[in-house]
Scaffold this active site. Structure first.
Site, short mmCIF file in Angstrom:
data_model
loop_
_atom_site.label_atom_id
_atom_site.label_comp_id
_atom_site.label_asym_id
_atom_site.label_seq_id
_atom_site.Cartn_x
_atom_site.Cartn_y
_atom_site.Cartn_z
CG ASP A 14 42.64 -41.83 -50.89
OD1 ASP A 14 42.85 -42.88 -50.27
OD2 ASP A 14 41.58 -41.59 -51.50
CG ASP A 16 40.42 -47.21 -53.84
OD1 ASP A 16 40.43 -47.72 -54.96
OD2 ASP A 16 40.90 -47.76 -52.84
CG ASP A 176 38.33 -39.44 -51.89
OD1 ASP A 176 39.31 -39.99 -51.33
OD2 ASP A 176 37.30 -40.07 -52.20
#
Length: 242
Positions: A14, A16, A176
């Site tokens: 991922d 961001d 996240d």
């Protein structure tokens, strides 16, 4: 010279909240959309969880945090204004998390293919990665417009890995948020959770296989998942023979 023990494995990241702390610039753009409409700014400290689900989601939820409503039908131009402003400020304050460059170099030196699977539009993701000098690490950067579905659909991770020339059966996802763990589960891929990122649920509820507290811990996490997969593969013929 390092042993290339990760040859044939792909690690999908991922963007961001996993590779890059991009919240300051995204929330900065959000606040520049709110201000001329008379709404108060959204504090960065309470808005980090809004990041990572795409620009439209950030606008909708960001306006809600400010006590407002973005009516996309009545004000469709706001999305384009948001994108234009964000592009102009894409790396003003954003930066890679500590240890990202060194860790990516280490994993690549051991033979792993590295790619990005992000809900950020591909052109924006590439622009951010380029601005931060991270482009050399990744074979593919795949936003939702480059694949058939966006996270948490498993197709996003599977297709990003395949675009990188990898095999989803020998891949790891690093993210996240629930979009990352959900996509990994749907794709049948183990997931490492960046506990320092923009977690949108308690870590115990995110559903990852391993949680790391800083980026360099990813090396040991990948080694553990690689070892578990190798042991399972070695046991499979014995189980089949029983």
């Amino acid at each position: 010279m390092r042993i290339r023990d990760l040859e044939g494995w792909t690690i999908a990241f991922d963007l961001d909240g996993t590779l890059v702390d991009s919240a300051p610039d995204l929330i900065g753009t959000l606040n520049r959309m709110l201000a001329p409409r008379g709404y108060p700014p959204v504090p960065l400290s309470s808005a980090r969880h809004l990041v990572g689900h795409g620009a439209r989601a950030l606008l909708r939820h960001g306006f809600a945090e400010a006590g407002a409503v973005w009516d996309e039908v009545a004000e469709p131009e706001l999305f384009d204004l948001f994108i234009d402003d964000y592009v102009a400020h894409i790396a003003d304050d954003s930066q890679a998390f500590d240890g990202v460059v060194e860790t990516l170099d280490h994993l690549a030196a051991r033979g792993a293919l590295l790619c990005v699977a992000t809900n950020k539009r591909t052109d924006l993701a590439v622009a951010l990665i380029d601005a931060l000098g991270l482009a050399r690490h990744f074979v593919v950067v795949a936003g939702p417009d480059l694949v058939s579905a966006r996270k948490p659909d498993g197709a996003h991770v599977r297709e990003a890995v395949q675009l990188a020339g990898g095999d989803p059966a020998r891949a790891v996802m690093v993210g996240d948020a629930t979009t990352d763990t959900g996509s990994a589960r749907a794709a049948g891929v183990p997931c490492v959770v960046a506990g320092f990122g923009y977690n949108d649920a308690p870590l115990a509820e995110l559903g990852g296989d391993i949680v790391i507290d800083c980026f360099p811990e990813l090396i040991a996490a990948v080694e553990t998942l690689h070892r578990m997969a190798t042991q399972s593969a070695a046991l499979a013929p014995e189980a089949a023979a029983i």
